[in-house]
Design a protein around this motif. Structure first.
Motif, PDB file in Angstrom:
ATOM      1  N   PRO A  22       0.852  -1.097   0.033  1.00 53.50           N
ATOM      2  CA  PRO A  22       0.266   0.098  -0.239  1.00 53.50           C
ATOM      3  C   PRO A  22       1.455   1.496   0.122  1.00 53.50           C
ATOM      4  CG  PRO A  22      -0.989  -2.186   1.640  1.00 53.50           C
ATOM      5  CD  PRO A  22       0.138  -2.350   0.824  1.00 53.50           C
ATOM      6  N   ASP A  23       2.292   1.124   0.694  1.00 55.22           N
ATOM      7  CA  ASP A  23       2.660   1.955   0.477  1.00 55.22           C
ATOM      8  C   ASP A  23       4.129   2.184  -0.754  1.00 55.22           C
ATOM      9  OD1 ASP A  23       4.366  -0.075   1.699  1.00 55.22           O
ATOM     10  OD2 ASP A  23       5.057   1.631   3.766  1.00 55.22           O
ATOM     11  N   ALA A  24       4.064   1.507  -1.707  1.00 56.73           N
ATOM     12  CA  ALA A  24       4.960   1.357  -2.379  1.00 56.73           C
ATOM     13  C   ALA A  24       5.949   2.900  -2.906  1.00 56.73           C
ATOM     14  CB  ALA A  24       4.701  -0.035  -2.727  1.00 56.73           C
ATOM     15  N   VAL A  25       6.662   2.815  -3.524  1.00 58.38           N
ATOM     16  CA  VAL A  25       7.071   3.893  -4.157  1.00 58.38           C
ATOM     17  C   VAL A  25       8.092   3.179  -5.574  1.00 58.38           C
ATOM     18  CG1 VAL A  25       8.385   5.694  -3.900  1.00 58.38           C
ATOM     19  CG2 VAL A  25       8.325   4.792  -1.808  1.00 58.38           C
ATOM     20  N   VAL A  26       7.751   3.835  -6.565  1.00 60.55           N
ATOM     21  CA  VAL A  26       8.056   3.935  -7.584  1.00 60.55           C
ATOM     22  C   VAL A  26       8.310   5.339  -8.260  1.00 60.55           C
ATOM     23  CG1 VAL A  26       7.362   3.706 -10.626  1.00 60.55           C
ATOM     24  CG2 VAL A  26       6.821   2.054  -8.199  1.00 60.55           C
ATOM     25  N   THR A  27      10.160   4.421  -8.812  1.00 63.39           N
ATOM     26  CA  THR A  27      10.687   6.514  -9.338  1.00 63.39           C
ATOM     27  C   THR A  27      10.585   5.573 -11.086  1.00 63.39           C
ATOM     28  OG1 THR A  27      11.366   6.819  -7.697  1.00 63.39           O
ATOM     29  CG2 THR A  27      12.978   6.755  -9.779  1.00 63.39           C
ATOM     30  N   ASP A  28      10.526   5.803 -11.892  1.00 65.84           N
ATOM     31  CA  ASP A  28      10.331   5.951 -13.311  1.00 65.84           C
ATOM     32  C   ASP A  28      10.966   7.015 -14.536  1.00 65.84           C
ATOM     33  OD1 ASP A  28      10.664   4.504 -16.212  1.00 65.84           O
ATOM     34  OD2 ASP A  28       8.314   4.985 -16.199  1.00 65.84           O
ATOM     35  N   ASP A  29      11.678   7.730 -15.291  1.00 69.12           N
ATOM     36  CA  ASP A  29      11.838   8.917 -16.036  1.00 69.12           C
ATOM     37  C   ASP A  29      12.030  10.022 -14.624  1.00 69.12           C
ATOM     38  OD1 ASP A  29      11.954   9.242 -18.694  1.00 69.12           O
ATOM     39  OD2 ASP A  29       9.540   9.904 -18.460  1.00 69.12           O
ATOM     40  N   GLY A  30      12.185   9.860 -13.811  1.00 70.27           N
ATOM     41  CA  GLY A  30      12.762  11.331 -13.144  1.00 70.27           C
ATOM     42  C   GLY A  30      11.500  11.285 -12.435  1.00 70.27           C
ATOM     43  N   ARG A  31      10.859  10.818 -12.539  1.00 70.97           N
ATOM     44  CA  ARG A  31       9.433  11.015 -11.799  1.00 70.97           C
ATOM     45  C   ARG A  31       9.110  10.038 -10.668  1.00 70.97           C
ATOM     46  NH1 ARG A  31       5.911  12.541 -16.502  1.00 70.97           N
ATOM     47  NH2 ARG A  31       5.952  14.590 -16.490  1.00 70.97           N
ATOM     48  N   THR A  32       8.924   9.931  -9.149  1.00 71.96           N
ATOM     49  CA  THR A  32       8.003   9.355  -7.407  1.00 71.96           C
ATOM     50  C   THR A  32       6.258   8.961  -8.169  1.00 71.96           C
ATOM     51  OG1 THR A  32      10.227   9.753  -7.110  1.00 71.96           O
ATOM     52  CG2 THR A  32       8.730   8.884  -5.917  1.00 71.96           C
ATOM     53  N   TYR A  33       6.010   8.091  -7.933  1.00 71.65           N
ATOM     54  CA  TYR A  33       4.711   7.309  -6.964  1.00 71.65           C
ATOM     55  C   TYR A  33       4.577   6.497  -6.047  1.00 71.65           C
ATOM     56  CZ  TYR A  33       4.589   8.711 -12.971  1.00 71.65           C
ATOM     57  OH  TYR A  33       4.901   9.330 -13.497  1.00 71.65           O
ATOM     58  N   ARG A  34       3.775   7.037  -4.994  1.00 77.44           N
ATOM     59  CA  ARG A  34       3.801   7.056  -4.162  1.00 77.44           C
ATOM     60  C   ARG A  34       2.496   6.557  -3.600  1.00 77.44           C
ATOM     61  NH1 ARG A  34       8.798   8.690  -1.609  1.00 77.44           N
ATOM     62  NH2 ARG A  34       9.326  10.173  -2.232  1.00 77.44           N
ATOM     63  N   GLY A  35       2.182   5.342  -3.222  1.00 76.42           N
ATOM     64  CA  GLY A  35       1.375   4.425  -3.213  1.00 76.42           C
ATOM     65  C   GLY A  35       0.389   3.801  -4.191  1.00 76.42           C
ATOM     66  N   ARG A  36      -0.848   2.610  -3.934  1.00 75.01           N
ATOM     67  CA  ARG A  36      -0.831   1.700  -5.065  1.00 75.01           C
ATOM     68  C   ARG A  36      -2.137   3.450  -5.650  1.00 75.01           C
ATOM     69  NH1 ARG A  36      -3.314  -2.568  -1.999  1.00 75.01           N
ATOM     70  NH2 ARG A  36      -1.153  -3.692  -1.292  1.00 75.01           N
ATOM     71  N   ASP A  37      -2.883   3.940  -5.259  1.00 77.35           N
ATOM     72  CA  ASP A  37      -3.088   4.706  -6.656  1.00 77.35           C
ATOM     73  C   ASP A  37      -2.180   6.130  -6.956  1.00 77.35           C
ATOM     74  OD1 ASP A  37      -5.696   4.671  -5.127  1.00 77.35           O
ATOM     75  OD2 ASP A  37      -6.153   5.589  -4.140  1.00 77.35           O
ATOM     76  N   GLU A  38      -1.470   6.176  -7.015  1.00 74.54           N
ATOM     77  CA  GLU A  38      -0.402   6.974  -7.441  1.00 74.54           C
ATOM     78  C   GLU A  38       0.250   5.571  -9.525  1.00 74.54           C
ATOM     79  OE1 GLU A  38       2.487  10.035  -6.225  1.00 74.54           O
ATOM     80  OE2 GLU A  38       0.673  10.915  -5.558  1.00 74.54           O
ATOM     81  N   ILE A  39       0.481   4.786  -8.728  1.00 72.15           N
ATOM     82  CA  ILE A  39       1.157   3.787  -9.133  1.00 72.15           C
ATOM     83  C   ILE A  39       0.386   3.094 -10.298  1.00 72.15           C
ATOM     84  CG2 ILE A  39       2.270   0.972  -9.136  1.00 72.15           C
ATOM     85  CD1 ILE A  39       3.020   2.208  -6.327  1.00 72.15           C
ATOM     86  N   ASP A  40      -0.792   2.738  -9.891  1.00 68.21           N
ATOM     87  CA  ASP A  40      -2.086   2.524 -10.327  1.00 68.21           C
ATOM     88  C   ASP A  40      -2.373   3.638 -11.869  1.00 68.21           C
ATOM     89  OD1 ASP A  40      -4.371   1.007 -11.263  1.00 68.21           O
ATOM     90  OD2 ASP A  40      -5.666   1.851 -11.050  1.00 68.21           O
ATOM     91  N   GLY A  41      -2.269   4.635 -11.671  1.00 70.00           N
ATOM     92  CA  GLY A  41      -1.908   6.364 -12.534  1.00 70.00           C
ATOM     93  C   GLY A  41      -1.271   5.589 -13.738  1.00 70.00           C
ATOM     94  N   TRP A  42      -0.005   5.558 -13.308  1.00 69.48           N
ATOM     95  CA  TRP A  42       1.443   5.709 -13.797  1.00 69.48           C
ATOM     96  C   TRP A  42       1.318   4.655 -14.697  1.00 69.48           C
ATOM     97  CZ3 TRP A  42       4.829   1.645 -12.520  1.00 69.48           C
ATOM     98  CH2 TRP A  42       5.874   1.423 -13.056  1.00 69.48           C
ATOM     99  N   LEU A  43       1.012   3.151 -14.087  1.00 63.42           N
ATOM    100  CA  LEU A  43       0.880   1.758 -14.782  1.00 63.42           C
ATOM    101  C   LEU A  43      -0.364   2.217 -15.896  1.00 63.42           C
ATOM    102  CD1 LEU A  43       0.684  -0.437 -12.114  1.00 63.42           C
ATOM    103  CD2 LEU A  43       2.962  -0.181 -13.853  1.00 63.42           C
TER     104      LEU A  43
END
Length: 101
Positions: A22-43
């Motif tokens: 639930p509190d995951a962090v993804v960094t891709d192409d210089g941007r950081t996404y935090r939490g499942r909602d942001e990660i879902d939008g990024w995906l």
């Protein structure tokens, strides 16, 4: 890919925010996404932005981090790139993912 943990295999087969903590962090192409909602939008954006084919080039595991290297070719700037996906797991889910050339 058989030696990879299930969460990483699932991500590579067809990414879903459900595979992340639930509190995951993804960094891709210089941007950081935090939490499942942001990660879902990024995906969702990533799935529609470019068409590409990924070829697994290598897998390593050291100091609690899994690194998967893939060669991507397709319709994106430059047309091809080698990317490293660095995963840290918590339990059976992805807690941190960093994607970089």
């Amino acid at each position: 890919m058989a030696e990879l943990p299930p969460a990483i295999r699932d991500y590579l087969a067809g990414p879903s925010a459900a595979g992340f903590t639930p509190d995951a962090v993804v960094t891709d192409d210089g941007r950081t996404y935090r939490g499942r909602d942001e990660i879902d939008g990024w995906l969702r954006r990533a799935a529609t932005e470019y068409q590409y084919t990924a070829t697994l080039m290598g897998v390593s595991h050291a100091a609690g981090e899994w690194t998967v290297t893939q060669h991507l070719t397709g319709e994106f700037p430059g047309g091809e790139v080698d990317l490293s996906y660095r995963f840290r797991l918590r339990g059976e889910r992805i807690a941190v993912l960093t994607i970089a050339p």
